[in-house]
Write an enzyme that holds these catalytic residues in place. Structure first.
Site, PDB file in Angstrom:
ATOM      1  N   HIS A  54       0.782  -1.108   0.085  1.00 24.39           N
ATOM      2  CA  HIS A  54       0.067   0.062  -0.059  1.00 24.39           C
ATOM      3  C   HIS A  54       0.733   1.191  -0.102  1.00 24.39           C
ATOM      4  O   HIS A  54       2.110   1.218   0.083  1.00 24.39           O
ATOM      5  CB  HIS A  54      -1.094   0.105   1.042  1.00 24.39           C
ATOM      6  CG  HIS A  54      -0.488  -0.008   2.479  1.00 24.39           C
ATOM      7  ND1 HIS A  54       0.422  -0.950   2.968  1.00 24.39           N
ATOM      8  CD2 HIS A  54      -0.615   0.989   3.416  1.00 24.39           C
ATOM      9  CE1 HIS A  54       0.673  -0.699   4.268  1.00 24.39           C
ATOM     10  NE2 HIS A  54       0.106   0.382   4.549  1.00 24.39           N
ATOM     11  N   HIS A  59       6.046   2.149   3.879  1.00 25.19           N
ATOM     12  CA  HIS A  59       6.064   0.976   2.997  1.00 25.19           C
ATOM     13  C   HIS A  59       6.742   1.101   1.538  1.00 25.19           C
ATOM     14  O   HIS A  59       7.091   0.240   0.809  1.00 25.19           O
ATOM     15  CB  HIS A  59       4.734   0.382   2.979  1.00 25.19           C
ATOM     16  CG  HIS A  59       4.017   0.049   4.171  1.00 25.19           C
ATOM     17  ND1 HIS A  59       4.092  -1.384   4.489  1.00 25.19           N
ATOM     18  CD2 HIS A  59       3.582   0.673   5.316  1.00 25.19           C
ATOM     19  CE1 HIS A  59       3.534  -1.473   5.957  1.00 25.19           C
ATOM     20  NE2 HIS A  59       3.348  -0.211   6.389  1.00 25.19           N
TER      21      HIS A  59
HETATM   22 FE    FE Z   1       2.711   0.552   8.247  1.00 23.57          FE
HETATM   23 ZN    ZN Z   2      -0.089   1.500   6.687  1.00 19.23          ZN
END
Ligand code: FE
Ligand code: ZN
Length: 253
Positions: A54, A59
């Site tokens: 995501h 990330h």
């Molecule tokens: Fe996270």
């Molecule tokens: Zn997240």
């Protein structure tokens, strides 16, 4: 093929999937570039792909630098193509995709974010769940509804029991305290917590977890259990309402 766990930021995990023979590798959710570069250089690996579950910064934070340095391709969900930095290859819900390292499939699991996916590599029995399913917990609902998150977790419950769960954060200890607060007599949970504590004492990750253990111990996967529903004061069989109550309790735990 092997998976290396790379600690990033304060409590994130990124994962390097590599082939021992030709040293090609892919990385899942590089929070930052440096720890990934360090592992790649130390092991003489060649980075081909970055996968993102995501768009959150913890990330995708390493995408740009890693791409510049290794000229690799960024792979993500088609509906999140405007939010995943440097994306090159877009995959659809339920799509299988084969590259020179492995075959994988992705599944759309919205709730934490609207474009969240998990990545499944069958030959490794590995499921990368990002911030949707954690060991003994689940992600906060930022861009979805309780029902969406419940449905996404229900999809994950259907993978083979021996699937290894590689999630985005080391939250297991805190999550275990919450599970215990509601499910204090669950002997499987108590055993799992003993294992978790041993790993933490030895400064080892508690990840990967096994799906079978999660099904028995993770309270967020058990909101269809009538006994747990009763304990939370939900009178008729309503797993979504139970899940919502659990999520709210955890947010204030
Ligand atoms: Fe996270
Ligand atoms: Zn997240």
């Amino acid at each position: 093929m092997k998976i290396k766990i790379v600690k990033c930021l304060t409590d994130n995990y990124s994962y390097i999937i590599f082939n021992k023979e030709n040293l090609l590798c892919a990385v899942v959710d590089p929070s930052e570039a440096e720890p990934i570069i360090e592992k790649i250089e130390k092991n003489n690996l060649k980075l081909k792909y970055i996968f993102n579950t995501h768009h959150h910064y913890d990330h995708v934070g390493g995408n740009k630098k890693l791409k510049e340095k290794y000229n690799c391709k960024v792979v993500g969900f088609e509906k999140d193509k405007d939010r995943i930095p440097e994306i090159d290859i877009v995959l659809k819900d339920n799509q299988k995709w084969k590259n020179e390292l492995f075959e994988c499939s992705i599944l759309h699991i919205p709730g934490h974010t609207s474009g969240h996916i998990c990545i499944y590599i069958k030959e490794l029995k590995a499921l990368f769940t990002g911030d949707t399913l954690f060991s003994l917990g689940c992600g906060r609902i930022f861009e979805g509804t309780y029902e969406e998150m419940y449905k996404s977790l229900s999809k994950l419950k259907k993978f083979p029991l021996n699937t290894r769960i590689y999630c985005g954060h080391e939250y297991t200890k805190k999550n275990s305290d919450f599970c215990l607060s509601i499910d204090s007599k669950n002997s499987k949970l108590i055993n799992k917590i003993n294992e978790i504590n041993k790993n933490i004492q030895n400064e080892k990750p508690t990840i990967p977890s096994i799906l079978e253990d999660e099904l028995e111990c993770n309270i967020f996967l058990r909101s269809d259990n009538m006994e747990i529903q009763k304990r939370l004061g939900i009178n008729k069989d309503d797993p979504i309402k139970t899940f919502a109550k659990l999520r709210d309790l955890k947010d204030n735990f």
